[in-house]
Every structure is written in C-alpha cells, then in structure tokens.
Design a protein around this motif. Sequence first.
Motif, PDB file in Angstrom:
ATOM      1  N   ARG A  86      42.554  33.830  38.380  1.00 23.45           N
ATOM      2  CA  ARG A  86      42.289  35.063  39.142  1.00 23.45           C
ATOM      3  C   ARG A  86      41.127  34.858  40.111  1.00 23.45           C
ATOM      4  N   THR A  89      42.221  32.766  43.083  1.00 19.70           N
ATOM      5  CA  THR A  89      43.057  33.597  43.957  1.00 19.70           C
ATOM      6  C   THR A  89      42.182  34.562  44.758  1.00 19.70           C
ATOM      7  N   SER A  93      41.666  35.027  48.833  1.00 17.57           N
ATOM      8  CA  SER A  93      41.920  36.324  49.460  1.00 17.57           C
ATOM      9  C   SER A  93      40.725  36.842  50.251  1.00 17.57           C
ATOM     10  N   ALA A 131      44.315  25.236  44.593  1.00 16.42           N
ATOM     11  CA  ALA A 131      45.687  25.740  44.450  1.00 16.42           C
ATOM     12  C   ALA A 131      46.689  24.639  44.780  1.00 16.42           C
TER      13      ALA A 131
END
Length: 184
Positions: A86, A89, A93, A131
């Motif tokens: 999380r 991510t 973002s 990622a």
Amino acid sequence: MVDTTPLLGEPLALDLVNTRPLGADLLATTEQLADWLARQSERHPDLALDRPTAADLTAVHEVRDHITAALDALMHGTPPPADALRALTAAQSAAPATRRLHWDGTAVVATPHRDAPPAARLSAVLAEAAADLLTGPALARIKRCEADDCVLLFLPAHPKRRWCSPDRCGNRVRVARYYRKHKE
C-alpha cells in the motif's frame, strides 16, 4: 569491515535496498543521498536532484524500508506485507508521471514529468522501480550474496554468480578459503 561505497548497477530498487549493508546505512545523510542520486542519475535521469533535503532523505528511507520488507518476505516464500505494498502504491500515486510531448526536430518525443515536490517525485520513481521489480520475471532470480557477513542482493547475469561483487565479497571469500587451505 563494511564497504561504504554503494554497490551500483543492479535494478534501481535493488541498488536502493543495498544502501543498507550489514551494520551501516550508506544513505544516512543528505550528502550521501546527493552522491547516490548523482551516481544513479546517469542511468535514471529522473533522479537528478541537486540538494536533497531532510524530507527527501526521509522519503527515500521510507520507500527503501517498504521495498526491503516486500523483498524479504518474497525471498522467504511468504506474501509481502500489505502495508508495504500500500505504501509503495501511495508513493507512486503522490507524483504520477505525465508524458509531455514535444518535437525534437525530427520526431515527437515523450518525456516523463511529475508535478510534485522533490520528496514525492523521488518516492514515486523509486516505488515505480520497486513495482517493476516485484511484478517482473527478474524477481525469481534475485539472490542474496553468499558471503557470511554480507546481506546485499543482486540479479546474477551468470547462473554461477554467488557474490554481490567479485571485487568485494568474491575476492574476500576466495582469499579466506586460500588461507584456510594453506594453513592446514
């Protein structure tokens, strides 16, 4: 003794994780971060940052911790911590890349651009590298250095590679083996 020169040349996410060898933090100061970013910017121009701040250093440490947690879990055959995923991510973002189009005289070129403060841009670039590594086929080939006092990770170009660097651990292990053999 810990080598204080960061090992470079692995995928960016591994290079970042490898800035914390056993017993040291090679990104403990903003000066060390500036040096590491300058070295990395040759391969990753989006990491260029003249004067990193304490906020930049904190952001890089946080991403490094999350990448390390995910890799450690995966290398031990367990799912990565959900909070690490999380956070990676969220880092992406916070500074999404927009491809700016321009004419270079012969063709249309797309250049990634991020509208965000430096800490968010750094975090996003590093989290994207994580990622790519965590979701790519290279993940299954990552190895930990076989030297007893080394924790660095690497992607072997040759299947018989055993050490993070032949000049660092490889040479040290071979010399120790030679002395053990000839001492008997």
